[in-house]
Design an enzyme around this catalytic site. Sequence first.
Site, PDB file in Angstrom:
ATOM      1  CG  ASP A 177      -1.620   1.309   1.447  1.00 10.65           C
ATOM      2  OD1 ASP A 177      -2.521   1.605   0.646  1.00 10.65           O
ATOM      3  OD2 ASP A 177      -1.255   2.057   2.381  1.00 10.65           O
ATOM      4  CD  GLU A 219      -2.423   2.219  -3.273  1.00 14.25           C
ATOM      5  OE1 GLU A 219      -3.604   2.592  -3.254  1.00 14.25           O
ATOM      6  OE2 GLU A 219      -1.626   2.475  -2.353  1.00 14.25           O
TER       7      GLU A 219
END
Length: 663
Positions: free
Chosen positions: A326, A380
């Site tokens: 993330d 990401e």
Amino acid sequence: MKDWKILEIDPWIKDYKSDIDLRMEEFKKQKSKLLKKGEKLKDFANAHNYYGIHKTRTGWVYREWAPNAKGLYLIGDFNNWDRHSHPLEKINNEDWEINIKGIRTIPHKSRIKVMIDYGDRTQDRIPLYARRVERDENLDFSAVVLNPRKKFEWTDEKFKTKKDNLLIYETHIGMAQEKEGIGTYKEFEKNILPRIKDEGYNTVQFMAIAEHPYYGSFGYQVSNFFSPSSWYGENDELKSLINKAHEMGLNVIMDLVHSHAVKNTNEGINEFDGTDYQFFHKGEEGNHPDWDSKLFDYAKPGVCHFLLSNIKYWLEEYHFDGFRFDGVTSMIYKNHGRGVSFDNYSKYFSMNTDIEAINYLQMANELIREIKKDAITIAEDMSAMPGMCLPIKYGGIGFDYRLSMGMPDFWEKTLSIRDEDWDMGKMWYELSTYRPEEKRIAYVESHDQALVGSKTTIFRLADSAMYWEMEKDKHSIVIDRAIALHKMIRWITISMGADAYLNFMGNEFGHPEWIDFPREGNNYSYHYARRLWSLADNGLLKYEWLLNWDKRMLENIKDNNQLGNDIFRLWLDNDRKVIAYRNNDLVYIFNFHPQNSYDSFQVPIHDKGEFKVVLDTDDIEFGGLGRISKDYVYESKNLEHTDYDGIEIYLPSRTALALKKVK
């Protein structure tokens, strides 16, 4: 300096060779700082086996990393929370330790904390390496000591991670159930895993696994990095869930949050030893300006020890098959990529680059490969940093895949304008463009678009008509358009050269409700923090058509090896809103025009033979009008006024189809 292969793969980077050299030189230095001679990263990443509380032959040992603390005391129900009976001894400049005699001294499920003396005050904290953290009725979190009589027995030794052709089902365990409340690991294993398998996905991506104090954070404000979230049940129940997924042939990926941490001191790691710089950058540099959270200092050996060990822990203890990292964009730029348009290479290679963070991600990828060769890593990253998905030895960062974050943004912008104004050229560019040798994960909408304050694709298409006009026997122009475009958008996204595909749970059938976690503003209701599977299952509503389409679309993608191929553009007509292309053995034709159907549309195929339609969005099974024949044979011929072969075909408005050569 070495001529890195990244410079050959992407010639645009040649002007920034010095930046690649610096990246790789610092990577080598950081590893040499952490590793002894002959050591690998997997030999280093064992902090979780040293720190924390561990059973010994004669009792227990508890160790903690707290360089600047003045004193530590183990407290818990095992000693009636006596604040001074069990002091830790400082055994070097950074570490503290206590040995406790007797295995039964600390029974299974004992609740503990560590009281830390900061000189001017004391505070009860959760141990950094706690493997189980639970909250009481007052939402006060404590670590829990685990010493069960029977250890969990894995039965997944024959499972092999499937690294290619990923069809990812992104999900949140707590809100995966239809009930108003928090779903459990057990319920997910029983009710949702079979659904994911049946729908045709081969990979499950779990959000919100590491413990987080605020349920509504979607799991992105992590407090306890080594503790599976107790919101959903027991640790062994998560193991059982992953074990079952492996038995069903499903990969299991964890959404790993190493980009930041919750700022809380009661539950989290912030200011654990009394300083703001034990884990994080000092002062304002350690605060994320948008997320209200703390930012790791990846240059520190202690931070690398903590985070790399965390990766090894999840891989070995819970058998995860990889990670979606993330917030990578936030990590790799000192300004976190905020407000930057990455429209030229100078934006990637400058004083703004956080080389320490890039080096950490390189080490993370190298460590993962050392532990589990076939593990999957996904970045990401909305900036599309060159080399993100190239091997480290090439000068890259080492990820397998990058989320194509521009795709959901493109669809969101496209759906905000009139259908007549959709730009086929932009659509082609956004869905087909990628960096050399980079694997992309295509997706239509992110989980953020399902949250209150935003809109899913189906809601942008249908809006309030979703509430009143979804019965199968009720005609609605608004819903007809929404269903037609929902199918077309997903199909063109997955089939136009994607290496993998991702869907957030429920979006495959156009789940109508947004996500709103319990909070003061909604009277702490779970009404919108769930998934209404019955809408697609009851046979009465049009959601079933979208679910049927998603299943058949994935089946077609798998049967015809449609992922990871180069595609060949056959036709692009912005006036008539038609795109045609070839992917492997299939010819796709999309007519996005809102009104115009074409009786005899000429499509160049550059191939002689006979073709038949194998799948189309207008099939009655998927809520269409059944205007396209599956039996008719289209024979290619030289198209009039051209020097190439093609077919003439009927193209209804807002319809897509795929043809396959049969002779």
